[in-house]
Enzyme design. Structure first.
Site, PDB file in Angstrom:
ATOM      1  CE  LYS A   1      -3.802  -2.472   2.177  1.00 18.48           C
ATOM      2  NZ  LYS A   1      -4.600  -2.776   3.379  1.00 18.48           N
TER       3      LYS A   1
ATOM      4  CD  GLN B   1      -3.530  -4.461   6.457  1.00 17.41           C
ATOM      5  OE1 GLN B   1      -3.700  -3.397   5.870  1.00 17.41           O
ATOM      6  NE2 GLN B   1      -3.840  -5.625   5.899  1.00 17.41           N
TER       7      GLN B   1
ATOM      8  CG  ASP C   1      -9.532  -0.435   4.911  1.00 17.66           C
ATOM      9  OD1 ASP C   1      -9.149  -0.852   3.806  1.00 17.66           O
ATOM     10  OD2 ASP C   1      -8.872  -0.553   5.963  1.00 17.66           O
TER      11      ASP C   1
END
Ligand code: GUN
Length: 292
Positions: A52, A96, A119
């Site tokens: 990412k 995460q 997200d």
């Protein structure tokens, strides 16, 4: 049979985003800025977060990585989330997953300002998606939809079978496939561990989205000729011949199933690269205040 090249499509999209960012910067705006919070040293999470950060560079974004050891408290993590929510220099951020067991993932997700939730995991974004309002769509379903769009795969009136009912893939992709418009307007069936007569259902599929996380479980006898297959599986299986010691396996028995398909995504190089690019698209949306 045509291979759906997620790697190339993702590279194309990253180039498009980089061009948009270059124009933003030329117009005197600041670069989009994504922050990622990583807790502990899980191998998969380390790999994903590194990818990412690299994708941010390729898109011309600024990125910030915030690391904690796995003994961080939920309170400390929630404090960081609050700081990131309040930081005007940060457009969007992710925490995460998975998190250590002593931390409630749901509490952390719900603490994120939904306008920075790139997200797309916050209930406001999930709810907005399900009623077709502007929102951050989570990365994997968004990546799948974008592949169908870019390969101009017909979806209207088609029978779409989704294997798996997870909150981050199965449920949202089923919702998107049934939504009005393109890609969407499909007749969707979701199958899961309690489904009976699975093969009878999968053989009806014009589009089969396999997201149950069980390697090689879609076999040639389970699909009809001409099917479009999107394989979301990314199970790590041991492979001593590789430097990493493992290889990625999809949910589909690719070698035997691919000859029956009109289109199929490979693993790796299919859905995976699209997932990261979807996060970049969401970050760009956040930076341009497209979701409010
Ligand atoms: N873990 C596995 N996939 C994801 C993802 O898309 N976002 C976050 N935050 N964690 C993950």
């Amino acid at each position: 049979m045509q291979l759906i090249d997620g790697k190339q499509t993702a590279a194309d999209i990253k180039a498009e985003i980089a061009a948009t960012v270059a124009k933003m910067v030329a117009d005197g705006k600041r670069r989009p800025h994504l922050a990622a919070v990583l807790v502990g040293h899980d191998g998969g999470s380390e790999t994903y977060v590194a990818a990412k950060v690299k994708a941010c560079e390729e898109c011309g974004f600024r990125s910030t990585l915030i690391r904690y050891e796995s003994d961080v408290t939920e309170e400390e993590l929630l404090k960081t989330v609050a700081q990131l929510n309040a930081d005007d220099e940060i457009d969007g951020f992710i925490v995460q997953l998975p998190l250590p067991r002593h931390i409630s993932e749901q509490a952390v997700i719900e603490a994120i300002d939904y306008r920075k939730d790139v997200d797309g995991f916050h209930p406001v974004n999930v709810g907005r998606m399900s009623i077709g309002l502007p929102c951050f769509v989570s990365a994997t379903p968004a990546g799948i939809i974008e592949l169908l769009r870019r390969y101009e795969i017909p979806t209207r009136g088609k029978r779409c079978v989704v294997l798996g009912r997870s909150n981050i893939v199965g449920k949202p992709v089923a919702t998107l496939m049934m939504q009005k418009g393109y890609p969407g307007d499909a007749t969707v069936t979701v199958c899961h561990s309690a489904t009976e007569n699975l093969s009878e259902i999968t053989r009806e599929a014009d589009i089969l989205i396999a997201a149950m996380g069980r390697p090689l479980s879609v076999t040639a006898d389970m699909v009809k000729d001409g099917v479009v297959i999107i394989d979301v599986g990314t199970t790590r299986v041991p492979d001593a011949s590789r430097k990493s010691g493992f290889r990625l396996r999809g949910d589909v028995d690719f070698d035997n199933v691919a000859p029956k398909c009109s289109f199929i995504t490979p693993v790796p190089g299919g859905v995976g690269p699209m997932t990261i690019v979807s996060l970049m698209r969401n970050t760009l949306l956040a930076a341009t205040h497209a979701i409010y």
